[in-house]
Design an enzyme around this catalytic site. Structure first.
Site, PDB file in Angstrom:
ATOM      1  N   LEU A 215       1.138  -1.262   0.199  1.00 15.94           N
ATOM      2  CA  LEU A 215      -0.020   0.112   0.018  1.00 15.94           C
ATOM      3  C   LEU A 215       0.924   1.188   0.109  1.00 15.94           C
ATOM      4  CD1 LEU A 215      -2.550  -1.623   2.740  1.00 15.94           C
ATOM      5  CD2 LEU A 215      -3.158  -0.895   0.157  1.00 15.94           C
ATOM      6  N   PRO A 216       0.205   2.460  -0.465  1.00 14.44           N
ATOM      7  CA  PRO A 216       1.117   3.630  -0.460  1.00 14.44           C
ATOM      8  C   PRO A 216       1.740   4.012   0.873  1.00 14.44           C
ATOM      9  CG  PRO A 216      -1.093   3.779  -1.735  1.00 14.44           C
ATOM     10  CD  PRO A 216      -1.112   2.683  -0.815  1.00 14.44           C
TER      11      PRO A 216
ATOM     12  N   THR B   3       6.085   0.433   2.170  1.00 16.33           N
ATOM     13  CA  THR B   3       7.219   1.550   2.832  1.00 16.33           C
ATOM     14  C   THR B   3       6.503   2.408   3.808  1.00 16.33           C
ATOM     15  OG1 THR B   3       8.768   1.286   0.892  1.00 16.33           O
ATOM     16  CG2 THR B   3       9.378   2.989   2.692  1.00 16.33           C
TER      17      THR B   3
ATOM     18  N   LYS C 262      15.353   0.026   5.566  1.00 17.35           N
ATOM     19  CA  LYS C 262      14.989   0.943   4.398  1.00 17.35           C
ATOM     20  C   LYS C 262      15.054   2.098   4.425  1.00 17.35           C
ATOM     21  CE  LYS C 262      12.251   1.513   0.606  1.00 17.35           C
ATOM     22  NZ  LYS C 262      12.308   1.146  -0.685  1.00 17.35           N
TER      23      LYS C 262
ATOM     24  N   LYS D 250       9.172  11.200  -0.146  1.00 20.25           N
ATOM     25  CA  LYS D 250       8.481  10.243   0.920  1.00 20.25           C
ATOM     26  C   LYS D 250       9.382   9.608   1.948  1.00 20.25           C
ATOM     27  CE  LYS D 250       5.706   5.964   1.444  1.00 20.25           C
ATOM     28  NZ  LYS D 250       5.506   5.050   1.145  1.00 20.25           N
TER      29      LYS D 250
HETATM   30  P1  NAD Z   1       0.862   2.436  -6.083  1.00 20.99           P
HETATM   31  O1  NAD Z   1       0.042   3.827  -5.655  1.00 20.99           O
HETATM   32  O2  NAD Z   1       1.049   2.394  -7.560  1.00 20.99           O
HETATM   33  O3  NAD Z   1      -0.049   1.403  -5.572  1.00 20.99           O
HETATM   34  C1  NAD Z   1      -0.919   1.143  -4.400  1.00 20.99           C
HETATM   35  C2  NAD Z   1      -1.967   0.320  -4.549  1.00 20.99           C
HETATM   36  O4  NAD Z   1      -2.685   0.263  -3.292  1.00 20.99           O
HETATM   37  C3  NAD Z   1      -3.145   1.082  -5.536  1.00 20.99           C
HETATM   38  O5  NAD Z   1      -3.554   0.249  -6.412  1.00 20.99           O
HETATM   39  C4  NAD Z   1      -4.122   1.713  -4.839  1.00 20.99           C
HETATM   40  O6  NAD Z   1      -5.421   1.525  -5.409  1.00 20.99           O
HETATM   41  C5  NAD Z   1      -4.206   0.610  -3.341  1.00 20.99           C
HETATM   42  N1  NAD Z   1      -4.545   1.110  -2.374  1.00 20.99           N
HETATM   43  C6  NAD Z   1      -4.580   2.373  -1.750  1.00 20.99           C
HETATM   44  N2  NAD Z   1      -5.336   2.389  -0.320  1.00 20.99           N
HETATM   45  C7  NAD Z   1      -5.962   1.146  -0.589  1.00 20.99           C
HETATM   46  C8  NAD Z   1      -6.669   0.682   0.491  1.00 20.99           C
HETATM   47  N3  NAD Z   1      -7.190   1.359   1.704  1.00 20.99           N
HETATM   48  N4  NAD Z   1      -7.198  -0.630   0.584  1.00 20.99           N
HETATM   49  C9  NAD Z   1      -6.762  -1.341  -0.719  1.00 20.99           C
HETATM   50  N5  NAD Z   1      -5.984  -0.930  -1.755  1.00 20.99           N
HETATM   51  C10 NAD Z   1      -5.720   0.263  -1.373  1.00 20.99           C
HETATM   52  O7  NAD Z   1       2.124   2.499  -5.403  1.00 20.99           O
HETATM   53  P2  NAD Z   1       3.264   1.425  -5.346  1.00 20.99           P
HETATM   54  O8  NAD Z   1       4.281   2.241  -6.505  1.00 20.99           O
HETATM   55  O9  NAD Z   1       2.989   0.125  -5.813  1.00 20.99           O
HETATM   56  O10 NAD Z   1       4.072   1.485  -4.012  1.00 20.99           O
HETATM   57  C11 NAD Z   1       3.721   0.667  -2.991  1.00 20.99           C
HETATM   58  C12 NAD Z   1       4.526   0.778  -1.758  1.00 20.99           C
HETATM   59  O11 NAD Z   1       5.844   0.320  -2.141  1.00 20.99           O
HETATM   60  C13 NAD Z   1       4.683   2.142  -1.226  1.00 20.99           C
HETATM   61  O12 NAD Z   1       4.784   2.092   0.147  1.00 20.99           O
HETATM   62  C14 NAD Z   1       5.990   2.643  -1.823  1.00 20.99           C
HETATM   63  O13 NAD Z   1       6.731   3.697  -0.969  1.00 20.99           O
HETATM   64  C15 NAD Z   1       6.835   1.164  -2.039  1.00 20.99           C
HETATM   65  N6  NAD Z   1       7.725   1.325  -2.943  1.00 20.99           N
HETATM   66  C16 NAD Z   1       7.562   1.679  -4.275  1.00 20.99           C
HETATM   67  C17 NAD Z   1       8.541   1.565  -5.039  1.00 20.99           C
HETATM   68  C18 NAD Z   1       8.425   2.084  -6.507  1.00 20.99           C
HETATM   69  O14 NAD Z   1       9.354   2.103  -7.326  1.00 20.99           O
HETATM   70  N7  NAD Z   1       6.986   2.336  -6.970  1.00 20.99           N
HETATM   71  C19 NAD Z   1       9.893   0.976  -4.668  1.00 20.99           C
HETATM   72  C20 NAD Z   1      10.175   0.529  -3.685  1.00 20.99           C
HETATM   73  C21 NAD Z   1       9.044   0.582  -2.677  1.00 20.99           C
END
Ligand code: NAD
Length: 297
Positions: free
Chosen positions: A68-69, A99, A174, A249
């Site tokens: 999740l975000p 994260t 992390k 973030k």
């Molecule tokens: P994203 O925003 O693409 O995906 C998050 C998903 O969670 C979305 O599909 C959203 O609809 C869903 N969501 C939000 N609230 C929700 C809820 N209450 N119930 C169910 N679903 C819900 O984000 P991402 O890029 O996939 O990143 C996810 C996590 O991974 C974050 O914490 C980010 O910091 C971490 N991260 C991302 C990257 C990257 O390169 N994108 C790399 C390492 C770590």
């Protein structure tokens, strides 16, 4: 295994696809219905959808993974009125790969333990490319025996699976690493811009740095100066890669955690402010190495 997966975004969707490929059946939930539909379609009968996080538990899963975000979403998915912990979670393994700050991770982990669930925090590095290729690094906090038991599952989504200690320590690893990455990228950008402005060729300067004491990952693998390295964001207009807003973030998580721990992080705080400025100027979508734009014409 029968698995639950919540959060099918940029990272979660490819991770869930790798679990499907590895032969697991999934029950999934996301607030964006199109993300759910795409995976259900791909699953060809092996992916079911649930209407709430709690409903996933009703389908009799062995483990649930969340991606999740931010902390507020994690808390609502775990602790909310129709959240995971409102269901019977006895002996179910809960793995949060989002994260978030270590304190929130520990709070959710304690709540899970009070309901006899087993929990790991397992944030990742490696970006969307690593999620797609199944080569993520997992930094894992929680009970060591549980880590060993779940390692094979994590290996289906990642290459390096590292045990970091008790609950929340995956998040500690992390945020500490990414704080250093933000600081070292700004430092590399400053040094490259200084050298070029004083008349040096960028490639020659990078070569010197990379065989001298200034060498770091930001200089030798991900150099922010355009044209020094092929196949990095600086050589394609800072597209793709790791967005500046994601770095912002993570720096925010590091500085907030530091505040709570009364631990000084002067360079981390400055890096957070520099990325905040950069984001305010409309650059949040650019790769984080684009920070060099602050120091070049
Ligand atoms: P994203 O925003 O693409 O995906 C998050 C998903 O969670 C979305 O599909 C959203 O609809 C869903 N969501 C939000 N609230 C929700 C809820 N209450 N119930 C169910 N679903 C819900 O984000 P991402 O890029 O996939 O990143 C996810 C996590 O991974 C974050 O914490 C980010 O910091 C971490 N991260 C991302 C990257 C990257 O390169 N994108 C790399 C390492 C770590």
């Amino acid at each position: 295994m029968k698995l639950g997966f919540i959060g099918l975004g940029n990272m979660g969707a490819p991770m869930a696809r790798n679990l499907l490929k590895a032969g697991h059946d999934l029950t999934v939930f996301d607030v964006v219905q199109s993300n759910v539909d795409a995976l259900v379609k791909l699953g060809n009968g092996r992916v079911k959808s649930a209407n709430t996080p709690a409903a996933i538990l009703g389908s009799g899963v062995d483990a649930v993974i969340t991606m999740l975000p931010a902390a507020q979403h994690v808390k609502s998915v775990y602790l909310g009125s129709d959240g995971i912990l409102s269901a019977n979670v006895k002996d179910v393994v809960l793995i949060d790969s989002s994260t978030i700050d270590p304190m929130s991770a520990r709070e959710v982990s304690q709540a899970a333990a009070s309901k006899d669930a087993l929990m790991l925090d397992a944030p990742v590095s490696g970006g969307t490319g690593g999620a797609e290729a199944g080569t993520l690094t997992f930094m894992v906090g929680g009970e060591e025996g549980l880590f060993n038991r779940m390692k094979p599952l994590l290996q289906e989504m990642g290459k390096n699976i590292v045990y970091c200690g008790g609950a929340g320590n995956g998040q500690v690893a992390k945020v500490a690493n990414n704080m250093l990455l933000g600081i070292s990228m700004i430092g590399t950008a400053e040094a490259m811009a200084l050298g070029v402005s004083l008349g040096m060729d960028a490639k020659v300067l990078a070569g010197i740095i990379n065989t001298s004491s200034g060498r770091c990952w930001s200089s030798d693998t991900y150099n922010p100066y355009p044209g020094v390295l092929d196949n990095v964001p600086s050589s394609r207009g800072y597209s793709g890669g790791f967005g500046s807003d994601l770095m912002l973030k993570d720096l925010g998580l590091a500085t907030e955690a530091a505040k709570l721990a009364k631990q000084p992080v002067p360079l981390g705080s400055l890096a957070q402010q520099i990325y905040q400025t950069f984001s305010l100027q409309g650059n949040g979508g650019l790769d984080f190495s684009a920070i060099i734009k602050l120091f070049t014409k």
